[in-house]
Design an enzyme around this catalytic site. Structure first.
Site, mmCIF file in Angstrom:
data_model
loop_
_atom_site.group_PDB
_atom_site.id
_atom_site.type_symbol
_atom_site.label_atom_id
_atom_site.label_comp_id
_atom_site.label_asym_id
_atom_site.label_seq_id
_atom_site.Cartn_x
_atom_site.Cartn_y
_atom_site.Cartn_z
ATOM 1 N N ASP A 15 -14.186 -4.937 -20.750
ATOM 2 C CA ASP A 15 -13.918 -5.264 -22.155
ATOM 3 C C ASP A 15 -14.030 -6.767 -22.390
ATOM 4 O OD1 ASP A 15 -13.329 -2.600 -22.489
ATOM 5 O OD2 ASP A 15 -11.156 -2.874 -22.338
HETATM 6 N N1 URA Z 1 -10.359 -0.369 -18.249
HETATM 7 C C1 URA Z 1 -10.120 -0.980 -19.430
HETATM 8 O O1 URA Z 1 -9.306 -0.526 -20.216
HETATM 9 N N2 URA Z 1 -10.821 -2.086 -19.726
HETATM 10 C C2 URA Z 1 -11.722 -2.650 -18.880
HETATM 11 O O2 URA Z 1 -12.306 -3.682 -19.194
HETATM 12 C C3 URA Z 1 -11.954 -2.010 -17.656
HETATM 13 C C4 URA Z 1 -11.261 -0.868 -17.361
#
Ligand code: URA
Length: 231
Positions: free
Chosen positions: A105
């Protein structure tokens, strides 16, 4: 392979730029000046020298990045800054056509593999291979024994099936490590949400056999690695 094509693949310049460099005699091919862009070379053995630096062709290249916050995991985007914008600014002479393997993310930091090896990328992401991903998680509160049991056995995150077994390493306080074997959208955040906790910070510390060493690779940095390190 044609010499000009090789020079473009080595990221020395665009087709027209490398032709101009060849014409000016600024490129050595196995130590010799060659001016003709159409010259055939064996890309597996040839050494090209430009501005005092030797370049040799590799079919595939592998890099790790410690992803900073605030950039999206994509190769390009009209509006947002991407990890590949950051990557090519850090390593401008890396070969073209590299892409991140999987997605973190925008606000997640940590280990990201970047390569042009599509088969390896596919294998690392394939749900069938259950490649481990470990995250260091900062939460808005503590975890109970029940929370940990639920996270480890599987929780419902709105996908029909519960999440696959995971492992949680918790020693009290607001942080823990979690290792998952799947890669669903926002999976870690949604798993903690399912036990009533909010993820405040998320950092990936391991992906398969790759481990994040923040002393050698601080946040925002990238470096080339050897394929033998990857599985
Ligand atoms: N899980 C998440 O919620 N975000 C990420 O960036 C990676 C795994």
């Amino acid at each position: 392979m044609r010499l000009d094509k090789l020079l473009v693949e080595l990221n020395i310049g665009t087709r027209s730029e490398v032709k101009a460099l060849l014409k000016k005699g600024l490129i050595l091919v196995d130590g010799e000046k060659i001016n003709k862009p159409e010259t055939k070379v064996d890309e597996n053995t040839v050494v090209v020298t430009y501005q005092g630096r030797d370049y040799s062709y590799k079919k595939f290249s592998y890099y790790v990045m410690n992803k900073p916050k605030g950039v999206i995991t994509a190769t390009e985007d009209a509006k947002e800054k991407t990890v590949m914008d950051v990557f090519y600014r850090l390593i401008p002479d890396a070969p073209k056509g590299l892409a991140p393997v999987g997605r973190l993310d925008k606000d997640t930091t940590g280990l990201l593999l970047i390569t042009n090896d599509g088969v390896l990328a596919h294998n690392m992401l394939s749900p069938k291979r259950h490649v481990d991903k470990t995250y260091f998680v900062t939460l808005d509160g503590e975890l109970s024994g029940e929370d940990i049991k639920a996270l480890e056995e599987g929780v419902h995150i709105g996908e029909g099936e519960p999440t696959a077994p995971a492992s949680v390493d918790y020693n009290g306080g607001n942080t823990c490590h979690i290792t998952i074997h799947e890669g669903k959208f926002h999976q870690v955040k949604r798993m903690f949400f399912a036990v009533g906790r909010q993820v405040m910070e998320l950092k990936r510390t391991a992906f398969g056999s790759l481990k994040l060493d923040e002393e050698k690779l601080p946040c925002g940095q990238a470096k080339e690695i050897d394929i033998t390190n990857i599985s």
